[in-house]
Design an enzyme around this catalytic site. Structure first.
Site, PDB file in Angstrom:
ATOM      1  N   ASP A 191      62.823 114.180 -74.412  1.00 49.72           N
ATOM      2  CA  ASP A 191      61.668 113.682 -75.148  1.00 49.72           C
ATOM      3  C   ASP A 191      60.341 114.171 -74.575  1.00 49.72           C
ATOM      4  O   ASP A 191      59.277 113.777 -75.063  1.00 49.72           O
ATOM      5  CB  ASP A 191      61.690 112.151 -75.248  1.00 49.72           C
ATOM      6  CG  ASP A 191      62.098 111.473 -73.965  1.00 49.72           C
ATOM      7  OD1 ASP A 191      62.256 112.161 -72.941  1.00 49.72           O
ATOM      8  OD2 ASP A 191      62.258 110.238 -73.977  1.00 49.72           O
ATOM      9  N   HIS A 237      66.782 103.225 -68.173  1.00 50.66           N
ATOM     10  CA  HIS A 237      65.866 102.081 -68.083  1.00 50.66           C
ATOM     11  C   HIS A 237      66.581 100.781 -67.729  1.00 50.66           C
ATOM     12  O   HIS A 237      65.913  99.788 -67.389  1.00 50.66           O
ATOM     13  CB  HIS A 237      65.115 101.885 -69.404  1.00 50.66           C
ATOM     14  CG  HIS A 237      64.149 102.973 -69.733  1.00 50.66           C
ATOM     15  ND1 HIS A 237      63.199 103.424 -68.849  1.00 50.66           N
ATOM     16  CD2 HIS A 237      64.000 103.716 -70.866  1.00 50.66           C
ATOM     17  CE1 HIS A 237      62.498 104.400 -69.409  1.00 50.66           C
ATOM     18  NE2 HIS A 237      62.976 104.596 -70.627  1.00 50.66           N
ATOM     19  N   HIS A 274      60.115 109.576 -69.950  1.00 52.01           N
ATOM     20  CA  HIS A 274      59.832 108.231 -69.456  1.00 52.01           C
ATOM     21  C   HIS A 274      60.412 108.054 -68.050  1.00 52.01           C
ATOM     22  O   HIS A 274      61.492 108.573 -67.747  1.00 52.01           O
ATOM     23  CB  HIS A 274      60.439 107.183 -70.389  1.00 52.01           C
ATOM     24  CG  HIS A 274      59.979 107.311 -71.807  1.00 52.01           C
ATOM     25  ND1 HIS A 274      60.694 108.028 -72.756  1.00 52.01           N
ATOM     26  CD2 HIS A 274      58.875 106.848 -72.435  1.00 52.01           C
ATOM     27  CE1 HIS A 274      60.053 107.986 -73.913  1.00 52.01           C
ATOM     28  NE2 HIS A 274      58.952 107.268 -73.748  1.00 52.01           N
ATOM     29  N   ASP A 292      63.538 113.045 -68.035  1.00 49.61           N
ATOM     30  CA  ASP A 292      63.152 112.367 -69.272  1.00 49.61           C
ATOM     31  C   ASP A 292      61.634 112.147 -69.264  1.00 49.61           C
ATOM     32  O   ASP A 292      61.025 112.009 -68.192  1.00 49.61           O
ATOM     33  CB  ASP A 292      63.871 111.021 -69.351  1.00 49.61           C
ATOM     34  CG  ASP A 292      63.734 110.336 -70.689  1.00 49.61           C
ATOM     35  OD1 ASP A 292      64.646 110.471 -71.516  1.00 49.61           O
ATOM     36  OD2 ASP A 292      62.710 109.661 -70.904  1.00 49.61           O
TER      37      ASP A 292
END
Length: 290
Positions: free
Chosen positions: A231, A115, A154, A152
């Site tokens: 995740d 990120h 995200h 991931d």
């Protein structure tokens, strides 16, 4: 690629924590305990050089991580975080070097990185570890084309921010949507985005990921870099996808098939991103075994 796989890890990556924060030291400590006797070679990383950080981040970001002069409630500042974030970036660099030497490599470190934008910490991430490693390899001229796969839960918005428009890189992200950080709804240029709905089952997630790998294969990369977040696991406390432990083994097998082509092995390395469930060590182990 017959040499033992390599895990890059330093116990120092557990030296920071915030009460109640999901990105806590035990997630890596437990993974180390799970993998320690599994036959991998273990390597200690060194601090990433400032010049390598500055290929993808601004001087202002480096100063902000040193001093805490930024605003991001998800990414708390600690007095030692600049050094520890440099250590995680150095681990990714070492993983890339090991891969190019013909050894499967995994960076088992924190903080994560995908990120982190060029000029902003974000979402538990201070420096973009994988992007730093890829940029260093490209700057050295060792390879000319790098494929990046991010699975991931995200979207890897920081990696996209750093490499968008760079024709030496093809980036593919498979991620839940809607979900933090709210980006990655559409593909653009050299950045391929595969948003999947909440509660998508593991088999469907894997089918999307295999499609992403086919697009990356057509790019004819000389190196595969993987943002390995876990995740999307069905038991993760902060997301809502349905990937099971055995799905991660199948994802590892898909990556292994991708790397076997024309009687030669495509170099590949992976860097730990997210994953906050108690079963994280088993998810990582299944992926590496696959």
């Amino acid at each position: 690629m017959n040499a033992p796989g390599v895990i890059i890890h330093s116990p120092r990556c557990a030296d920071y924590a915030a009460p109640g924060h999901p990105e806590h030291p035990d997630r890596v400590r437990r993974a180390v305990a799970r993998l320690k006797n599994a036959g991998y070679d273990w390597r200690q990383p060194v601090l990433c050089a400032a010049d390598d950080l500055l290929r993808v981040h601004t001087p202002a970001l480096l100063r902000a991580v040193q001093t805490g002069a930024y605003q991001d409630a998800d990414t708390p500042w600690f007095p030692t975080i600049y050094e520890l974030a440099r250590l995680a970036a150095g681990a990714a660099v070492l993983a890339a070097q090991e891969a190019l030497a013909g050894r499967r490599a995994f960076s088992l470190m924190r903080p994560p990185g995908h990120h982190a934008l060029r000029d902003q910490v974000m979402g538990f991430c201070y420096f973009n570890n994988l992007a730093i490693a890829v940029a260093k390899v490209l700057a050295a001229g060792t390879v000319q084309r790098v494929a990046i796969l991010d699975f991931d839960c995200h979207h890897g918005n920081g990696t996209e921010d750093i490499f968008y428009g760079d024709d030496r890189v093809l980036f593919a992200s498979v991620h839940q949507s809607p979900c933090y950080p709210g980006t990655g709804q559409h593909s653009r240029g050299n950045c391929l985005n595969y948003p999947v709905a909440p509660h998508t089952a593991g088999r469907e997630f894997r089918a999307v990921l295999d499609d992403a790998l086919e697009k990356l294969r057509a790019f004819d990369p000389q190196l595969l870099a993987i943002s390995a977040g876990f995740d999307a696991y069905v038991g993760d406390p902060i997301t809502s996808l349905g990937v099971e432990i055995e799905d991660y083994r199948a994802i590892g097998q898909s990556v292994a098939r991708f790397c076997r082509r024309d009687q030669r092995a495509l170099p590949a390395f992976a860097v730990l991103e997210g994953g906050y469930a108690t079963d994280l060590p088993d998810c990582i182990a299944a992926f590496l075994e696959g």
